[in-house]
Design a protein around this motif. Sequence first.
Motif, short mmCIF file in Angstrom:
data_model
loop_
_atom_site.label_atom_id
_atom_site.label_comp_id
_atom_site.label_asym_id
_atom_site.label_seq_id
_atom_site.Cartn_x
_atom_site.Cartn_y
_atom_site.Cartn_z
N LEU A 58 0.83 -1.21 0.00
CA LEU A 58 0.00 0.00 0.00
C LEU A 58 0.86 1.26 0.00
CD1 LEU A 58 -2.87 -1.02 2.44
CD2 LEU A 58 -3.00 -0.73 -0.05
N ALA A 59 1.99 1.21 0.69
CA ALA A 59 2.89 2.36 0.72
C ALA A 59 3.45 2.65 -0.68
CB ALA A 59 4.03 2.12 1.71
N PHE B 109 0.20 9.07 -5.73
CA PHE B 109 0.36 10.44 -5.24
C PHE B 109 1.85 10.70 -5.11
CE2 PHE B 109 -3.35 8.46 -3.18
CZ PHE B 109 -4.35 9.15 -3.84
N TRP B 110 2.47 11.16 -6.17
CA TRP B 110 3.92 11.25 -6.26
C TRP B 110 4.52 12.29 -5.31
CZ3 TRP B 110 7.14 7.83 -7.92
CH2 TRP B 110 8.45 8.18 -8.23
N TYR B 111 3.72 13.22 -4.80
CA TYR B 111 4.23 14.28 -3.92
C TYR B 111 4.75 13.66 -2.63
CZ TYR B 111 4.38 18.63 -1.28
OH TYR B 111 4.79 19.70 -0.52
N PRO B 112 6.04 13.81 -2.32
CA PRO B 112 6.63 13.07 -1.20
C PRO B 112 6.19 13.55 0.19
CG PRO B 112 8.23 14.58 -2.12
CD PRO B 112 7.02 14.62 -3.02
N LEU C 111 0.33 13.23 3.08
CA LEU C 111 0.10 12.44 4.29
C LEU C 111 0.28 10.95 4.04
CD1 LEU C 111 -0.76 12.38 7.23
CD2 LEU C 111 -3.12 12.25 6.47
N LEU C 112 -0.30 10.41 2.97
CA LEU C 112 -0.16 8.98 2.70
C LEU C 112 1.28 8.59 2.42
CD1 LEU C 112 -3.32 8.23 0.55
CD2 LEU C 112 -2.89 7.57 2.91
N VAL D 285 7.28 6.19 6.77
CA VAL D 285 7.53 5.78 8.16
C VAL D 285 7.41 4.26 8.27
CG1 VAL D 285 6.62 5.88 10.51
CG2 VAL D 285 6.88 7.97 9.18
N ALA D 286 6.40 3.68 7.63
CA ALA D 286 6.23 2.22 7.69
C ALA D 286 7.43 1.51 7.08
CB ALA D 286 4.95 1.82 6.96
#
Length: 88
Positions: free
Chosen positions: A52-53, A60-63, A66-67, A73-74
């Motif tokens: 999923l990460a 959503f390519w923007y680093p 939130l996702l 982090v994961a």
Amino acid sequence: MFEVQGGLMMILSIVLFVAKAFALVDCVGRSAAQLDGLDTLPKRTWLIILSLAVLAHVLFWYPLGLLNLVGTVAALVYLAQVRGSISR
């Protein structure tokens, strides 16, 4: 100025994507028994989280979204907790 900022965001996005993809590939390559011996999540759970990460990063390519931050982090937790414990 905006060209520099855009370039830095692109580099950051690529680096974070590579880290997530590396964590996913590492998890796929490990046996479930290796993860069972550690005090961590089961392999199937890690595969779902890391998949999923990577998917969120592709969509959503923007680093700094939130996702993407949650996925980063994961992936870093996986690399520190699992890969770090096994390589010792």
